[in-house]
Design an enzyme around this catalytic site. Sequence first.
Site, PDB file in Angstrom:
ATOM      1  N   HIS A 135      -3.914   0.768  -2.866  1.00 48.61           N
ATOM      2  CA  HIS A 135      -4.006  -0.414  -2.019  1.00 48.61           C
ATOM      3  C   HIS A 135      -2.963  -1.446  -2.460  1.00 48.61           C
ATOM      4  O   HIS A 135      -2.516  -1.450  -3.605  1.00 48.61           O
ATOM      5  CB  HIS A 135      -5.409  -1.004  -2.090  1.00 48.61           C
ATOM      6  CG  HIS A 135      -6.474  -0.079  -1.579  1.00 48.61           C
ATOM      7  ND1 HIS A 135      -7.507  -0.502  -0.764  1.00 48.61           N
ATOM      8  CD2 HIS A 135      -6.687   1.252  -1.759  1.00 48.61           C
ATOM      9  CE1 HIS A 135      -8.296   0.516  -0.468  1.00 48.61           C
ATOM     10  NE2 HIS A 135      -7.811   1.593  -1.069  1.00 48.61           N
ATOM     11  N   CYS A 189     -10.552  -5.397   0.628  1.00 52.55           N
ATOM     12  CA  CYS A 189     -11.700  -4.512   0.821  1.00 52.55           C
ATOM     13  C   CYS A 189     -12.558  -4.503  -0.444  1.00 52.55           C
ATOM     14  O   CYS A 189     -12.157  -4.989  -1.505  1.00 52.55           O
ATOM     15  CB  CYS A 189     -11.222  -3.102   1.159  1.00 52.55           C
ATOM     16  SG  CYS A 189     -10.397  -2.255  -0.218  1.00 52.55           S
ATOM     17  N   ASN A 195       0.826  -1.205   0.000  1.00 46.53           N
ATOM     18  CA  ASN A 195       0.000   0.000   0.000  1.00 46.53           C
ATOM     19  C   ASN A 195       0.861   1.257   0.000  1.00 46.53           C
ATOM     20  O   ASN A 195       2.005   1.261   0.447  1.00 46.53           O
ATOM     21  CB  ASN A 195      -0.972   0.003   1.182  1.00 46.53           C
ATOM     22  CG  ASN A 195      -0.282  -0.095   2.539  1.00 46.53           C
ATOM     23  OD1 ASN A 195       0.695  -0.808   2.713  1.00 46.53           O
ATOM     24  ND2 ASN A 195      -0.804   0.634   3.511  1.00 46.53           N
ATOM     25  N   MET A 196       0.283   2.340  -0.513  1.00 52.38           N
ATOM     26  CA  MET A 196       1.021   3.590  -0.695  1.00 52.38           C
ATOM     27  C   MET A 196       0.093   4.764  -0.394  1.00 52.38           C
ATOM     28  O   MET A 196      -1.004   4.856  -0.952  1.00 52.38           O
ATOM     29  CB  MET A 196       1.539   3.672  -2.136  1.00 52.38           C
ATOM     30  CG  MET A 196       2.381   4.875  -2.457  1.00 52.38           C
ATOM     31  SD  MET A 196       3.127   4.747  -4.126  1.00 52.38           S
ATOM     32  CE  MET A 196       1.664   4.825  -5.177  1.00 52.38           C
ATOM     33  N   GLU A 219      -3.174  -4.576  -3.154  1.00 51.99           N
ATOM     34  CA  GLU A 219      -3.588  -5.399  -4.286  1.00 51.99           C
ATOM     35  C   GLU A 219      -3.386  -4.659  -5.599  1.00 51.99           C
ATOM     36  O   GLU A 219      -2.901  -5.228  -6.587  1.00 51.99           O
ATOM     37  CB  GLU A 219      -5.066  -5.797  -4.142  1.00 51.99           C
ATOM     38  CG  GLU A 219      -5.359  -6.678  -2.944  1.00 51.99           C
ATOM     39  CD  GLU A 219      -5.758  -5.896  -1.700  1.00 51.99           C
ATOM     40  OE1 GLU A 219      -6.583  -6.398  -0.931  1.00 51.99           O
ATOM     41  OE2 GLU A 219      -5.234  -4.772  -1.488  1.00 51.99           O
ATOM     42  N   CYS A 238     -10.920  -3.059  -3.591  1.00 55.24           N
ATOM     43  CA  CYS A 238      -9.970  -3.924  -4.306  1.00 55.24           C
ATOM     44  C   CYS A 238     -10.659  -5.091  -4.993  1.00 55.24           C
ATOM     45  O   CYS A 238     -10.227  -5.532  -6.061  1.00 55.24           O
ATOM     46  CB  CYS A 238      -8.898  -4.427  -3.347  1.00 55.24           C
ATOM     47  SG  CYS A 238      -7.745  -3.128  -2.867  1.00 55.24           S
TER      48      CYS A 238
END
Length: 295
Positions: free
Chosen positions: A102, A129, A89-90, A104, A132
């Site tokens: 995210h 989530c 994640n970023m 994914e 995603c």
Amino acid sequence: MKSRFENALASAPESLSRHLAPIILAADFDASLSTVQFDELLKQTGMTDNQLRVALLPFAAAYSYAPISEFYVGAIVRGLSGALYFGANMEFDGVQLGQTVHAEQSAISHAWMKGEQGLSDITINFSPCGHCRQFMNELSSAKELKIQLPEREEKKLHDYLPDSFGPSDLGIESALMSQVHHGFATEDDDALMQRAVEAMNRSHAPYTHNLSGVALQTESGRVYLGAYAENAAFNPSLPPLQVALIQLLLAGERFENIQSAALVESHKGKISHLACTQSTLEALNPDIPVSYLSL
């Protein structure tokens, strides 16, 4: 990054740590494992395929950039080639949360930008989530995609997303990660802009037609590409800048290393990435010059 890897190695099973360390600490490690490397690790550790992928998650999470949540998530996707690609994640200080990527999305776009045309499975720290799940539903391999969580049975994406809404509901047959070349070209002799056009030609934007690409050059001279990944549900769409920033982080570089940026997009698009690209880059470093071209 090296210290994060060393911490993950210290916590990993000894059989994995011993054989993975030479790979992951190598100067040319690019956040991916070839089929040969993964198969060797399976033999050396005695783990099952699922167990090894789950055991590798802390090394994917080591790439996380989460200054807001401090919640570090890793993901690993397997391309149709058999290679594995890490993602994390970023988040960005100073911009709205919609710019967040995210884990994914990170792993998927990593595989995409390295030439994969579909995925067979994805392994994640936590249950994906809704955002995603919807993002993954845009993939060329969505119907067959399998999801592996720690201490859970592997399930298909559509077990997590029953009665899904996707491209076909909007009459769209193209899918994210499918092989495509949109045929754009420019007479602009700027090398970075040429690379941005290269990314644009791989983008997926069947809803707004805003085919677009970003190229980022760092102080090292390396260039990172990002293609726009649009989604039938609109909000889960991943802008080209974020895709490029993912490639940069997964290559072990830092945002402060960015020297220049280029964005190119179709003049036929119903939206534009220019303002968001400029504002996000300005939050990272207001001195980054941004070149722009509409084709």
